[in-house]
Design a protein around this motif. Structure first.
Motif, mmCIF file in Angstrom:
data_model
loop_
_atom_site.group_PDB
_atom_site.id
_atom_site.type_symbol
_atom_site.label_atom_id
_atom_site.label_comp_id
_atom_site.label_asym_id
_atom_site.label_seq_id
_atom_site.Cartn_x
_atom_site.Cartn_y
_atom_site.Cartn_z
ATOM 1 N N PRO A 139 9.225 1.730 1.418
ATOM 2 C CA PRO A 139 8.429 1.294 0.261
ATOM 3 C C PRO A 139 7.840 2.458 -0.517
ATOM 4 N N LEU A 140 7.449 3.521 0.172
ATOM 5 C CA LEU A 140 6.853 4.670 -0.497
ATOM 6 C C LEU A 140 7.867 5.344 -1.418
ATOM 7 N N VAL A 141 9.093 5.516 -0.925
ATOM 8 C CA VAL A 141 10.136 6.146 -1.745
ATOM 9 C C VAL A 141 10.485 5.267 -2.935
ATOM 10 N N LEU A 142 10.531 3.957 -2.730
ATOM 11 C CA LEU A 142 10.841 3.052 -3.840
ATOM 12 C C LEU A 142 9.780 3.135 -4.926
ATOM 13 N N GLY A 143 8.519 3.241 -4.531
ATOM 14 C CA GLY A 143 7.458 3.420 -5.521
ATOM 15 C C GLY A 143 7.614 4.723 -6.284
ATOM 16 N N LEU A 144 8.014 5.788 -5.589
ATOM 17 C CA LEU A 144 8.234 7.086 -6.219
ATOM 18 C C LEU A 144 9.379 7.027 -7.227
ATOM 19 N N ILE A 145 10.405 6.252 -6.925
ATOM 20 C CA ILE A 145 11.559 6.128 -7.822
ATOM 21 C C ILE A 145 11.237 5.264 -9.033
ATOM 22 N N LEU A 146 10.546 4.161 -8.797
ATOM 23 C CA LEU A 146 10.305 3.186 -9.874
ATOM 24 C C LEU A 146 9.162 3.574 -10.796
ATOM 25 N N GLY A 147 8.248 4.423 -10.305
ATOM 26 C CA GLY A 147 7.101 4.806 -11.124
ATOM 27 C C GLY A 147 7.478 5.372 -12.482
ATOM 28 N N LEU A 166 0.828 -1.204 0.000
ATOM 29 C CA LEU A 166 0.000 0.000 0.000
ATOM 30 C C LEU A 166 0.870 1.267 0.000
ATOM 31 N N ALA A 167 1.918 1.257 0.818
ATOM 32 C CA ALA A 167 2.835 2.397 0.832
ATOM 33 C C ALA A 167 3.501 2.561 -0.533
ATOM 34 N N GLY A 168 3.867 1.442 -1.154
ATOM 35 C CA GLY A 168 4.467 1.500 -2.486
ATOM 36 C C GLY A 168 3.505 2.066 -3.513
ATOM 37 N N CYS A 169 2.237 1.710 -3.391
ATOM 38 C CA CYS A 169 1.223 2.247 -4.323
ATOM 39 C C CYS A 169 1.065 3.749 -4.159
ATOM 40 N N ILE A 170 1.160 4.231 -2.918
ATOM 41 C CA ILE A 170 1.111 5.682 -2.705
ATOM 42 C C ILE A 170 2.293 6.346 -3.404
#
Length: 510
Positions: free
Chosen positions: A433-441, A167-171
């Motif tokens: 996880p949130l930062v990783l989602g921001l980087i990978l998006g 969920l944090a990654g999705c954000i």
């Protein structure tokens, strides 16, 4: 061996002085929140205008390698990653620092960085032609699946729950879509002028990790944090060396993972530490200790961060393709001196190329020596009073966010994300996880769109993304990664349930 022929050029007094200046300066810049390796190298470019090409590259290369390692200092002591590459280091490194083991964590990080960095440079020296051809095999479809593989790592970064991690990654993935669409130019979620250019990773990184800490510190007032220590444990360097090489599994996983990821153009080293941390955790018999101050987490993350430095330069030096943002800045440093990297670089300018590569090898050793020297002194940050630490961290957060683009908009974004993260942490969510989602998006989106455009012109989208040995291999790894994370989560819950039942039976019998 041709590189041995030019090895002595590194020890020419002026060249060696530049190497030491670049190393020390890189460590200082890396430890400063907001100053990423790319920015550090870019800041030093003007100082190379009047230098010889080889001398300029020595200064830039030393700054590059030591800035990556220096980011661990603020990650461990302040829980503010110096760069995206140091995110994974905070997960165990800062916990060790709060236990009074800051010097030990810093020693392990610099030693692991040196081992990984030396291995990466040796790959650059001996396997450049082979690795360059392998790097060319990665197209948009492969880079898309690599980004998705990184997304699967998200679930296991949150020690509490795979669901909360996802969920944090999705954000984070949603935050990465804010701004203008790179392909169509459409506006997306721009509800404030500060968001017109999207969310820069560095201010987001600082806000998500630093601001929750600052709020917690100020909320405590003048009382010390529960986890804060009064004394810093001393840790002999000899013990640190034995510990690093005694945990060979984590060291090997970090070094190999970082080398592979660093080689792939466009992915960058910012996810190398996170992927290595994830793999070390999944293969460790002590996986439950990760996130609680486990040395293997620091070793795996930091060895991967520096192992990616050498391979990331392979596409640049042989194919003129920058493999990372920092490599792109180094390309500018070469072009300024009239040197065009490519297949004939080692034929036309061998002295420049080999002196630069050899200086990176020696620079890894110098970085380790200087890092170990200051580790014990730097660890005393843990003894700073709570109210002073909060003010210093807040000042560094504002300075680091503003310095990226000299924009107050980045400061507002940093503060807003940090405040939101403070409340998310109250519900058990993690910032990593949130930062990783921001980087990978952006990586996943850009490569999916490019791949779709290529597929529409040549074949179907499904055929382009789901055929080919490399695509199928990456898809299989993605599936296995998700399945393993879910399996470990279910197993952990069963263990907890069994323990609770046993405790309940004992209480009933008593």
């Amino acid at each position: 061996m041709e590189f041995i022929q030019y090895f002595g050029d590194v020890f020419v007094p002026f060249n060696f002085m530049l190497l030491m200046l670049g190393t020390v300066g890189g460590l200082i810049l890396g430890a400063t929140p907001g100053l990423s390796p790319t920015m550090a190298v870019a800041l030093l470019i003007p100082f190379t205008f009047r230098l010889e090409p080889a001398q300029g590259l020595i200064l830039l290369g030393a700054a590059y390698t030591s800035t990556v390692a220096g980011g661990a200092v603020s990650a461990i002591l302040l829980k503010i990653p110096g760069a995206p590459a140091n995110i994974a280091t905070t997960l165990d490194g800062h916990t060790m620092a709060k236990k009074g083991q800051g010097a030990r964590a810093l020693q392990l990080s610099f030693l692991a960085s040196a081992v990984g960095g030396i291995f990466g440079v040796f790959l650059l020296i001996f396997l450049t032609p082979v690795l360059a051809q392998w790097a060319l095999a990665f197209g948009p479809s492969h880079l898309f699946w690599l980004a998705i593989l990184g997304v699967t790592v998200i679930g296991s970064l949150d020690g509490g729950s795979v669901v909360k991690g996802l969920l944090a990654g999705c954000i984070g993935l949603w935050l990465s879509t804010i701004g203008f669409d790179d392909i169509m130019g459409a506006q997306r979620f721009i509800f404030h002028d500060s968001l017109a250019g999207g969310i820069n990773v560095i201010p987001a990184l600082i806000g998500l990790f630093a601001i929750p800490q600052v709020i917690t510190m100020f909320a405590k007032g003048r009382s010390r944090l529960d986890a804060e220590v009064l004394e810093v444990e001393r840790h002999p360097i000899g013990d640190a060396i034995r510990e690093v090489f005694g945990r060979m599994r984590a060291l090997s996983i970090g070094t190999i993972t970082g080398s592979i990821i660093g080689l792939i153009p466009g992915v960058g080293g910012q996810i190398a530490g996170l992927v290595a941390y994830d793999q070390a955790k999944k293969t460790s018999p002590e996986r439950d200790k990760f996130g609680t101050g486990h040395p293997e987490g620091v070793i795996a993350a930091e060895s991967a961060n520096n192992a990616m430095v050498g391979p990331s330069l392979v596409p640049l030096l042989t194919l003129s393709i920058p493999g990372s943002p920092t490599a792109a800045v180094l390309l500018g440093g070469l072009l300024i001196h009239g040197i065009f990297p490519g297949s004939d670089l080692f034929d036309n300018h061998p002295q420049v190329a080999w002196t630069f590569i050899n200086s990176m090898l020696i620079g890894q050793v110098l970085m380790c020596i200087f890092g170990l020297y200051v580790a014990g002194l730097a660890a005393r940050v843990a003894q700073v009073p709570n109210e002073v630490m909060a003010a210093v961290v807040l000042a560094l957060a504002v300075f680091g966010s503003y310095s990226v683009q000299t924009s107050m908009g980045d400061v507002y974004v940093m503060a807003a994300l940090g405040t939101g993260m403070y409340f998310l942490e109250r519900f058990g969510f993690s910032a990593a996880p949130l930062v990783l989602g921001l980087i990978l998006g952006p990586i996943a989106e850009a490569n999916f769109i490019q791949g779709s455009m290529i597929a529409n012109a040549t074949s179907s989208v499904s055929q382009y993304f789901f055929t080919g040995a490399l695509n199928l291999t990456l898809i299989a790894i993605v599936v296995l990664s998700v399945g393993y994370s879910v399996l470990m989560e279910l197993r952990a819950r069963r263990v907890v349930t069994t323990k609770d039942e046993a405790v309940a039976k004992e209480e009933a019998l008593s």
